[in-house]
Scaffold this active site. Structure first.
Site, PDB file in Angstrom:
ATOM      1  N   ASP A 198       9.071  22.141  -4.174  1.00 35.73           N
ATOM      2  CA  ASP A 198       8.199  21.852  -3.089  1.00 35.73           C
ATOM      3  C   ASP A 198       6.927  21.262  -3.616  1.00 35.73           C
ATOM      4  OD1 ASP A 198       7.360  21.494  -0.559  1.00 35.73           O
ATOM      5  OD2 ASP A 198       7.927  23.548  -0.042  1.00 35.73           O
ATOM      6  N   GLU A 207       3.201  24.451   8.830  1.00 34.12           N
ATOM      7  CA  GLU A 207       3.055  24.896   7.626  1.00 34.12           C
ATOM      8  C   GLU A 207       1.964  26.390   7.748  1.00 34.12           C
ATOM      9  OE1 GLU A 207       3.947  23.264   3.972  1.00 34.12           O
ATOM     10  OE2 GLU A 207       4.218  21.380   4.808  1.00 34.12           O
TER      11      GLU A 207
HETATM   12  C1  BGC Z   1       2.061  16.072   3.374  1.00 36.82           C
HETATM   13  C2  BGC Z   1       3.328  16.825   3.986  1.00 36.82           C
HETATM   14  C3  BGC Z   1       3.243  17.922   3.167  1.00 36.82           C
HETATM   15  C4  BGC Z   1       2.152  18.707   3.074  1.00 36.82           C
HETATM   16  C5  BGC Z   1       2.486  19.822   1.865  1.00 36.82           C
HETATM   17  C6  BGC Z   1       0.893  16.913   3.429  1.00 36.82           C
HETATM   18  O1  BGC Z   1      -0.118  16.168   3.168  1.00 36.82           O
HETATM   19  O2  BGC Z   1       1.971  14.984   4.347  1.00 36.82           O
HETATM   20  O3  BGC Z   1       4.482  15.912   3.887  1.00 36.82           O
HETATM   21  O4  BGC Z   1       4.512  18.516   3.425  1.00 36.82           O
HETATM   22  O5  BGC Z   1       0.977  18.037   2.677  1.00 36.82           O
HETATM   23  O6  BGC Z   1       1.484  20.377   1.363  1.00 36.82           O
HETATM   24  C1  BGC Z   2       6.869  21.818   2.698  1.00 38.72           C
HETATM   25  C2  BGC Z   2       8.411  21.307   2.633  1.00 38.72           C
HETATM   26  C3  BGC Z   2       8.344  19.747   2.697  1.00 38.72           C
HETATM   27  C4  BGC Z   2       7.702  19.195   1.678  1.00 38.72           C
HETATM   28  C5  BGC Z   2       7.582  17.652   1.914  1.00 38.72           C
HETATM   29  C6  BGC Z   2       6.120  20.929   1.700  1.00 38.72           C
HETATM   30  O1  BGC Z   2       5.042  21.248   1.753  1.00 38.72           O
HETATM   31  O2  BGC Z   2       6.976  23.020   2.277  1.00 38.72           O
HETATM   32  O3  BGC Z   2       8.986  21.706   3.818  1.00 38.72           O
HETATM   33  O4  BGC Z   2       9.584  19.429   2.493  1.00 38.72           O
HETATM   34  O5  BGC Z   2       6.265  19.618   1.873  1.00 38.72           O
HETATM   35  O6  BGC Z   2       6.892  17.185   2.773  1.00 38.72           O
END
Ligand code: BGC
Ligand code: BGC
Length: 863
Positions: free
Chosen positions: A332, A539
């Site tokens: 991840d 998140e």
């Molecule tokens: C991204 C997301 C990602 C997230 C995770 C964001 O800046 O655009 O895709 O899941 O950061 O930390």
């Molecule tokens: C998230 C994932 C996601 C990834 C890419 C991460 O922060 O936990 O679920 O697939 O970003 O965007």
């Protein structure tokens, strides 16, 4: 101004403590990890599974051939997955990168309005780069991944399905397969090969910001759904359509126990037994494997102190060896950096533990170089690298990537009429209907006859953004406008269409306008539908401290009370990513529908809550809770099967039109006490601005601007600008820049007064972290206020150590000190504000009110 200068002395004491508590970024965020005793681990608890796709010797020898032809550089390139903002097609060519992703909110050319054609142009260019063998190296097709988690949600115009929590309520596994299939087609239209879905988390503590990505608190539904979603996305293993041009590679995520962390903290620690891992959290993975899920995403969280990205036991011994997983494990987003001894750009330990591909958005070059060196020096055994690359190649072969040819020549690529097409929208609308859970229907006020005067209230009733939640065009689901959702319907639009057709009249009014609303018909409305609920989040930004809806700021309850004057049946349609404590709102409503986060087809709600023009039910309520609904505010962990299980509505609850259940209108409104043993932290800014607070900026004599999205600036003379910045994680801090053009401020204010007296009595402090890159010019004033001419105002320079520039400092200000300056803590309106007339820049994060009994020396500020 508000603070008398006599208080100055006391702030110096705070400074002393502030300096003492000054800590670097790393030490604030990372807790030391505690290793579980290996003896507690027991592989025998896990089932022994064989891969569903039998080993294909021909394929394996093809892979042998490729492996022997690849240099170590090419092999390491396969392990690296950057984000497209940070890696070009030329990088793919040069480094032989195995994959790229577009993260939440990223679209081609940094343009959110990219068309399907723009997507194909870009996915094709990256593919072509991976196939360019003019340097004498092997052509290995790239695999492009994206978070299509409720439809192809990063693409403007895509069909947006209800988030998983709503699908869990629908109790319809076949529907899930169809949604997977429809999503795969929309993804394939853009030339993307792979989705990071489904999330098969079993969310146990609803304070978790990703609760809505979970189908259920119980493994039963997660198990049923995971395999269906994988079948839908990839096609069924035994059929010819498996991973054909209308299907994409799926990911079961996040392995393991992302939904089981302590206090529901995203990326936190699951302090649970191994048996609980097996019984609760593994369920969705086991069934996804049954359907041949080709990739598994390792989780950010830890299990009993050990980060899963570094757990050889979980990734290799359990997943690959015991459960027979023969696809690849993707990391991840930079999560490897939290493994002991690792950093963002170096982490042999993760690969050695069994990670096969690093998701390394921006820092991929040094990570590539370090990994290459670690392989050459033997820190990462060559056999491990070969195994990882073999797995990646195996998935690429199975996905047909070696045969599909250029993206722009693929069957669905660029095809008109699929993305957000009618068929998929009808499916999403069906899913919305099936996901709705009826919690109250006293006097059988639902369904509502459409040939009537219907008042639809609440901004949320006419807002596709709010009804869609996080992971919607942007990562957090914020900053989008109505026009960004072509062909979508809001809840009001759906109601209006049916009411007008039946010869009735539907009017929409925003909550703030309710006092001035004049109903054309002197009789007033026949029925009122009030739509309200949570604002979008994703998140950890969505983690909350407590589960009471609008704690301390009952804006929507007040609206309900005002609406009571019409003496018409009052229906609440509640949008949320989780069950919340809403006893007061329930008492004030005749009917209450949990509508979750329905997505782009808001019209599905009218299909159920309105009857046809003859008064017949169009669609009955079919949704049944897949999460227990709380009766008390302290039921943050409330799950089916608990000892002393005492929910307001149990798992499985949901009325239908035939039910004769009258819910009491006097549910307990005091909710019970938090029994955390102390007050919970009150969060103001913890990545996201937490409700009930809103971040405003304003110039002296200028308009008040509320900040929604990642950047905002005061309109008059651009004197103050606020921007989301990355400190430890994405968008978890704010930078505030004053240009000096005019006196200007930023502030976190609530709509109504907040009672923080219990915090004052508990000996709490206002705490925040701040970083200055240069000494202050003039002064920045910090204030906490309780309305006009009520509050405390203190110079920032009194407690920020200007000798410690370019480092984060933690500041604690005892509420008792602020009370001495005149803050009435029963009436806080602004929890935190900063004002400057000079040019200044500072960074701010983690603004909270925290009970800190024990730090009593600070109370000597009474001075
Ligand atoms: C991204 C997301 C990602 C997230 C995770 C964001 O800046 O655009 O895709 O899941 O950061 O930390
Ligand atoms: C998230 C994932 C996601 C990834 C890419 C991460 O922060 O936990 O679920 O697939 O970003 O965007």
């Amino acid at each position: 101004m508000l603070c008398k200068m006599t208080c100055t002395g006391s702030w110096i004491k705070v400074l002393a403590l502030g300096a003492l508590l000054s800590v670097s970024t790393e030490s604030i965020s990372d807790s030391p990890s505690i290793k579980t005793h290996d003896t507690e681990r027991d592989l025998k608890r896990w089932p022994t599974l064989a891969p569903v796709i039998p080993r294909d010797e021909q394929l394996e020898s093809k892979i042998d051939g490729l492996l022997s032809a690849m240099s170590v550089e090419e092999k390491v390139g396969q392990l690296i997955q950057p984000e497209i903002k940070f890696a070009t097609a030329d990088d793919v060519r040069k480094y032989h990168l195995g994959s790229v992703l577009n993260g939440g909110g990223t679209a081609p050319n940094n343009n959110k309005y990219s068309s399907v054609g723009d997507w194909v142009e870009m996915t094709n260019a990256y593919y072509q780069a991976s196939m360019d063998d003019s340097d004498g190296k092997l052509a290995v097709p790239l695999i492009w991944g994206s978070d299509a988690v409720h439809g192809h949600n990063n693409v403007v115009g895509a069909t947006l399905f209800p988030h998983n929590i709503g699908l869990g309520a629908a109790r319809d596994p076949e529907l899930i397969r169809r949604i997977g299939d429809a999503t795969a087609k929309e993804v394939a239209v853009t030339g993307v090969d792979w989705t990071f879905a489904p999330t098969v988390a079993v969310a146990r503590d609803d304070r978790w910001g990703r609760t809505y990505e979970s189908y259920s608190e119980d493994p039963e539904i997660v198990e049923q759904y995971a395999k269906m979603m994988v079948d839908g996305l990839q096609g069924v293993v035994s059929k010819p359509s498996f991973l054909d041009e209308e299907h994409v590679v799926a990911t079961a995520k996040h392995f393991l126990a992302d939904g089981g962390t302590h206090r529901g903290i995203d990326r936190g620690d699951a302090k649970i037994s191994e048996q609980e891992l097996v019984d609760l959290h593994a369920a969705g993975f086991l069934s996804a494997l049954e359907s041949g899920a080709q990739t598994i995403m390792a989780s950010f969280n830890s299990w009993n102190g050990e980060k899963l990205h570094g757990s050889r036991y979980i990734l290799t011994d359990v997943l690959k060896n015991r459960l027979g997983f023969d696809g690849f494990v993707v990391g991840d987003w930079n999560a490897h950096r939290f493994v002991d001894g690792c950093s963002v750009d170096s982490c042999a330990a993760a690969i050695n533990a069994g990670l096969d591909m690093f998701m390394t958005p921006s820092d991929w070059k040094p990570l590539y170089e370090n990994t290459l060196r670690q392989v050459k020096e033997g820190e990462i055994p060559m056999a491990r690298v070969d195994d990882a690359v073999r797995r990646i190649l195996r998935v690429k072969f199975r996905a047909g990537l070696f045969d599909k040819g250029p993206v722009d020549g693929r069957k669905l690529a660029g095809r008109e009429g699929v993305m957000g097409g009618k068929k998929n929208r009808l499916l999403a609308r069906e899913a919305v209907r099936k996901s709705l859970v009826l919690l109250k229907n006293n006097g059988k006020v639902l369904p509502i006859q459409p040939k009537a005067n219907i008042l639809v209230v609440g901004d949320a009733a006419n807002d596709v953004s709010q009804q869609s939640g996080g992971w919607t065009i942007s990562w957090q689901g914020t900053g989008n406008k109505r026009e960004d959702f072509k062909n979508a319907t809001t809840i009001f639009e759906g109601i209006k269409a049916q009411v007008s057709k039946a010869g009735g009249e539907a009017n929409f009014v925003k909550s703030d306008d309710i006092d001035n609303f004049k109903f054309a018909n002197a009789m007033g409305p026949d029925a009122i539908i009030f739509v309200y609920g949570e604002q979008p989040y994703a998140e950890w930004h969505g983690d909350i401290a407590g589960i009471e809806y609008q704690l301390g700021d009952k804006v929507d309850l007040n609206v309900l009370k005002k609406l009571a004057k019409y003496k018409a049946p009052l229906v609440s349609v509640f949008l949320s990513g989780r069950p919340l404590w809403v006893n007061k709102e329930l008492n004030a409503s005749d009917a209450f529908v949990a509508a979750w986060l329905p997505g782009s087809e808001g019209a599905g709600i009218a299909d159920v809550i309105l009857s046809d023009s003859k008064g017949n039910v169009q669609h009955d309520f079919q949704g049944r809770l897949s999460f227990s609904w709380p009766k008390y505010v302290n039921q943050t962990v409330l799950n089916k099967g608990d000892e002393n299980y005492d929910p307001l509505f149990p798992y499985g609850y949901g009325l239908s039109y035939a039910s004769n259940v009258e819910l009491s209108d006097s549910l307990n409104e005091d909710g019970g006490k938090f029994d955390f043993g102390r007050l919970d932290d009150a969060w103001v800014l913890v990545s996201r601005v937490m409700p009930p607070w809103t971040l405003f900026l304003q110039e002296k004599n200028g308009a008040e601007i509320s900040v929604d999205g990642n950047v905002a600036v005061s309109p008059e003379s651009k004197a103050v600008k606020v921007m989301s910045i990355d400190r430890v994680s994405q968008e978890d801090a704010r930078e505030i820049v004053w240009s000096g053009a005019a006196e200007a401020s930023i502030r976190f204010s609530a709509k109504s007064h907040q009672d923080f007296k219990p915090y004052l009595e508990e000996g709490s402090a206002l705490t925040f972290e701040v970083r200055l890159d240069a000494p202050l010019n003039g002064e920045v004033e910090l204030a906490l206020s309780c309305g006009d001419a009520c509050g405390a105002n203190i110079p920032f320079s009194k407690f920020v150590d200007q000798n410690h520039l370019k480092t984060w400092q933690k500041v604690d200000i005892p509420l008792a000190c602020l009370a001495k300056q005149g803050v009435d803590f029963t009436q806080v309106k602004t929890a935190f504000s900063l004002q400057s007339k000079d040019k200044n820049t500072l960074q701010l994060s983690n603004v909270k009110i925290v009970p800190v009994k024990g730090v009593t020396p600070m109370l000597s500020c009474s001075g």
